[in-house]
Design an enzyme around this catalytic site. Structure first.
Site, mmCIF file in Angstrom:
data_model
loop_
_atom_site.group_PDB
_atom_site.id
_atom_site.type_symbol
_atom_site.label_atom_id
_atom_site.label_comp_id
_atom_site.label_asym_id
_atom_site.label_seq_id
_atom_site.Cartn_x
_atom_site.Cartn_y
_atom_site.Cartn_z
ATOM 1 N N LYS A 111 0.821 -1.214 0.000
ATOM 2 C CA LYS A 111 0.000 0.000 0.000
ATOM 3 C C LYS A 111 0.852 1.259 0.000
ATOM 4 C CE LYS A 111 -4.366 -1.781 1.514
ATOM 5 N NZ LYS A 111 -5.444 -1.883 2.468
ATOM 6 N N LYS A 194 -4.777 -10.073 -7.154
ATOM 7 C CA LYS A 194 -6.075 -10.428 -6.565
ATOM 8 C C LYS A 194 -7.169 -9.436 -6.968
ATOM 9 C CE LYS A 194 -5.555 -8.068 -2.213
ATOM 10 N NZ LYS A 194 -5.738 -7.961 -0.815
ATOM 11 N N LYS A 197 -10.813 -3.970 -4.409
ATOM 12 C CA LYS A 197 -11.673 -2.786 -4.456
ATOM 13 C C LYS A 197 -10.979 -1.633 -5.148
ATOM 14 C CE LYS A 197 -13.622 -3.633 0.111
ATOM 15 N NZ LYS A 197 -13.274 -3.405 1.514
HETATM 16 P P1 AMP Z 1 -10.740 -5.858 2.049
HETATM 17 O O1 AMP Z 1 -11.457 -5.740 0.757
HETATM 18 O O2 AMP Z 1 -9.267 -5.728 1.886
HETATM 19 O O3 AMP Z 1 -11.323 -4.972 3.137
HETATM 20 O O4 AMP Z 1 -10.943 -7.356 2.544
HETATM 21 C C1 AMP Z 1 -12.064 -7.823 3.283
HETATM 22 C C2 AMP Z 1 -12.052 -9.333 3.388
HETATM 23 O O5 AMP Z 1 -12.199 -9.920 2.088
HETATM 24 C C3 AMP Z 1 -10.761 -9.926 3.955
HETATM 25 O O6 AMP Z 1 -11.071 -11.072 4.729
HETATM 26 C C4 AMP Z 1 -9.986 -10.334 2.750
HETATM 27 O O7 AMP Z 1 -9.092 -11.375 3.002
HETATM 28 C C5 AMP Z 1 -11.101 -10.785 1.801
HETATM 29 N N1 AMP Z 1 -10.699 -10.576 0.412
HETATM 30 C C6 AMP Z 1 -10.447 -9.393 -0.194
HETATM 31 N N2 AMP Z 1 -10.108 -9.573 -1.487
HETATM 32 C C7 AMP Z 1 -10.140 -10.914 -1.709
HETATM 33 C C8 AMP Z 1 -9.882 -11.746 -2.839
HETATM 34 N N3 AMP Z 1 -9.555 -11.222 -4.014
HETATM 35 N N4 AMP Z 1 -10.001 -13.074 -2.686
HETATM 36 C C9 AMP Z 1 -10.356 -13.625 -1.497
HETATM 37 N N5 AMP Z 1 -10.612 -12.912 -0.409
HETATM 38 C C10 AMP Z 1 -10.514 -11.565 -0.476
#
Ligand code: AMP
Ligand code: TRP
Length: 332
Positions: A111, A194, A197
């Site tokens: 980040k 991956k 968002k």
């Molecule tokens: P975040 O979007 O970073 O706030 O992630 C929220 C939750 O979603 C966390 O548990 C992440 O590990 C999961 N997560 C986010 N992106 C992915 C992805 N591409 N594949 C699997 N899990 C994800």
């Protein structure tokens, strides 16, 4: 029986990776465990959201949790900022966390990028606050996607450091729960990064609020190759985009990757994508509809959030009092 804690940042664009990697698994777990599902708005502040957008996104995550099947009467759904004890414990943990531990954090490096000197302290301290999120409730299990594994390991280290410093077994070390099938959903444009968002291309992800046509369009446009599908996943290791789509199908259909490869062996991607679109729509369409309905009624969402906050606050308050006593603060 343990206690579950997990959270998602309200930074907009909630996507299929968040659903398959996290939320979908929570829905099943809430039956057997006391569960807290947080909307981590303090963490989101590291990205400097516009205040009005932040409010909107907090309600959006709440609506997504509920629409996906989290029961707001049974589980606690609440914004992190409504429980001050997260910050209070984060400070105590900051004083026990060596910089060396934080310097190893991959997510910070990703980040902060090349502008490390410009990165804010909040982003650097992010995993310490995350440890506090989990441990303020003495949560025992943390269901997350694979990208969060290192942060949970750090939370375990911090819990151990606290126990050692104060000569007590106050914190049990929390266990990450990472389901193999849904560990990592990749971008639809590049199978080596991956689904995220923050990806600048909306075509890289399926969002919770995407409608039927857009989902179908994004999958039809998703990158693949012209080779037929192989009957064995190992034979497709050099085809990350193809494997990702097969993996998404497998997760949604509750099959193994091997089973999906066998089922589609020899097929090209066009017919497979048709089936994949059907699978995604069958699961995501009802969720989107419920989410849109919920978002029309802000008062109901806020009432659920208030109820969740009250329950979370009372549990956290009880623990922070014990912790303050352990570290030697006066109870006045
Ligand atoms: P975040 O979007 O970073 O706030 O992630 C929220 C939750 O979603 C966390 O548990 C992440 O590990 C999961 N997560 C986010 N992106 C992915 C992805 N591409 N594949 C699997 N899990 C994800
Ligand atoms: N850092 C997590 C993410 O980006 C969100 C998060 C904050 C979290 N606190 C947490 C996840 C505590 C699990 C437990 O996905």
């Amino acid at each position: 029986m343990g206690r579950i804690f997990s959270g998602i940042q309200p930074t907009g664009n909630l996507h299929l990776g968040n659903y398959l990697g996290a939320i979908r698994n929570w829905v099943n777990m809430q039956r057997a465990h006391e569960s807290l599902f947080c909307i981590v708005d303090l963490h989101a502040l590291t990205t400097h959201p516009e205040p009005q957008k932040l409010q909107e996104h907090i309600r959006e995550v709440a609506a997504a949790y509920i629409a996906a099947g989290i029961d707001p009467e049974k589980s606690y759904i609440f914004p992190q900022s409504s429980v001050p004890a997260h910050c209070e414990l984060a400070w105590i943990f900051s004083c026990l966390t060596p910089l060396g531990w934080l310097n190893r954090m991959i997510q910070f490096k990703e980040k902060a990028g090349k502008q490390r000197e410009q990165a804010n302290l909040g982003l650097y301290a992010y995993p310490v606050l995350q440890a506090a999120d989990i441990l303020i409730y003495k949560a025992t299990h943390v269901p997350i996607g694979e990208d969060q594994k290192q942060h949970i390991e750090l939370a375990r280290d911090i819990a151990g450091a606290f126990n050692r410093q104060y000569g007590q077994d106050y914190f049990e070390l929390p266990e990450p729960i990472i389901l193999k099938t849904s560990a990592r959903i990749m971008s639809l444009r590049d199978g080596t990064v991956k689904m995220s968002k923050s990806d600048s291309s909306d075509y890289s992800r399926i969002n919770f609020l995407d409608d039927t046509d857009l989902i179908a369009h994004k999958i039809r446009k998703a990158k693949t190759d012209s080779d037929p599908i192989s009957g064995k996943p190992e034979a497709m290791e050099h085809r990350p985009e193809a494997l990702n789509l097969l993996g998404i199908y497998a997760t949604l259909a509750n099959l193994t990757l091997e089973e999906v490869c066998q089922q589609f062996e020899g097929s090209t991607f066009a017919p497979f994508k048709k089936k994949l679109i059907e699978q995604i729509l069958a699961e995501m369409d009802p969720i989107r509809k419920r989410m849109i309905d919920l978002l029309k009624d802000q008062t109901t969402i806020d009432t659920f959030l208030k109820k969740g906050s009250d329950k979370a606050r009372s549990l956290a308050f009880h623990h922070i009092k014990e912790i303050q006593d352990i570290v030697g603060f006066l109870s006045l």
